[in-house]
Write a protein that holds these residues in place. Structure first.
Motif, mmCIF file in Angstrom:
data_model
loop_
_atom_site.group_PDB
_atom_site.id
_atom_site.type_symbol
_atom_site.label_atom_id
_atom_site.label_comp_id
_atom_site.label_asym_id
_atom_site.label_seq_id
_atom_site.Cartn_x
_atom_site.Cartn_y
_atom_site.Cartn_z
ATOM 1 N N SER A 30 0.814 -1.223 0.000
ATOM 2 C CA SER A 30 0.000 0.000 0.000
ATOM 3 C C SER A 30 0.844 1.267 0.000
ATOM 4 O O SER A 30 0.321 2.350 -0.278
ATOM 5 C CB SER A 30 -0.944 0.000 1.203
ATOM 6 N N ARG A 31 2.128 1.180 0.318
ATOM 7 C CA ARG A 31 3.009 2.349 0.355
ATOM 8 C C ARG A 31 3.908 2.444 -0.876
ATOM 9 O O ARG A 31 4.825 3.261 -0.925
ATOM 10 C CB ARG A 31 3.877 2.293 1.613
ATOM 11 N N TRP A 53 0.259 5.895 -3.746
ATOM 12 C CA TRP A 53 -0.608 5.422 -2.673
ATOM 13 C C TRP A 53 -1.690 6.438 -2.288
ATOM 14 O O TRP A 53 -2.549 6.146 -1.475
ATOM 15 C CB TRP A 53 0.247 5.094 -1.442
ATOM 16 N N PRO A 55 -4.462 8.192 -4.133
ATOM 17 C CA PRO A 55 -3.503 7.978 -5.231
ATOM 18 C C PRO A 55 -3.444 9.166 -6.200
ATOM 19 O O PRO A 55 -4.435 9.847 -6.434
ATOM 20 C CB PRO A 55 -4.112 6.785 -5.969
ATOM 21 N N ASN A 73 -5.508 -2.336 -2.521
ATOM 22 C CA ASN A 73 -4.458 -2.579 -1.535
ATOM 23 C C ASN A 73 -4.803 -3.738 -0.606
ATOM 24 O O ASN A 73 -3.911 -4.416 -0.091
ATOM 25 C CB ASN A 73 -4.182 -1.315 -0.727
#
Length: 125
Positions: A30-31, A53, A55, A73
């Motif tokens: 997710s990062r 992320w 986004p 994610n």
């Protein structure tokens, strides 16, 4: 380490649609920024679309409007919806991921840390 596995490629007639998927391993997905590139025979690898992320989303020149990148994610997945495909979109399509919290020029191939093996998209006329 991140492993990326693409799927969803195939043979489609001009004007058709395909949805590519990319399954990613790792707990920090997710990062990470993610992207799709493509490479046709005899040509350099070309940026197609990317997103971070937040986004924030970027598309390659002349591709915006026909393509949609998205991510889930919770499932560690990245998708590329491709519509109104012309034969010129025939290529090997790659999924790429960056390092956690990395900001960069998305179009530069050398900035991406992890790559999948690619999935072939062939558009017949």
């Amino acid at each position: 380490q991140v492993q990326l596995v693409e799927s969803g490629g195939g043979l489609v007639q001009a004007g058709g649609s395909l949805r590519l998927s990319c399954a990613a391993s790792g707990r920090t997905f997710s990062r990470r920024a993610v992207a799709w590139f493509r490479q046709a025979p005899g040509k350099e690898r070309e940026f197609v679309a990317g997103m971070n992320w937040i986004p924030v989303i970027y598309y390659g020149d002349s591709l915006k409007g026909r393509l949609t990148i998205s991510r889930d994610n919770a499932k560690n997945m990245v998708y590329l919806q491709m519509d109104s495909l012309p034969p010129a979109d025939t290529a090997l399509y790659y999924c790429a991921a960056g390092r956690p919290d990395q900001t960069m020029d998305y179009r530069d191939v050398s900035n991406w840390a992890y790559w999948g093996q690619g999935t072939q998209v062939t558009v017949s006329s």
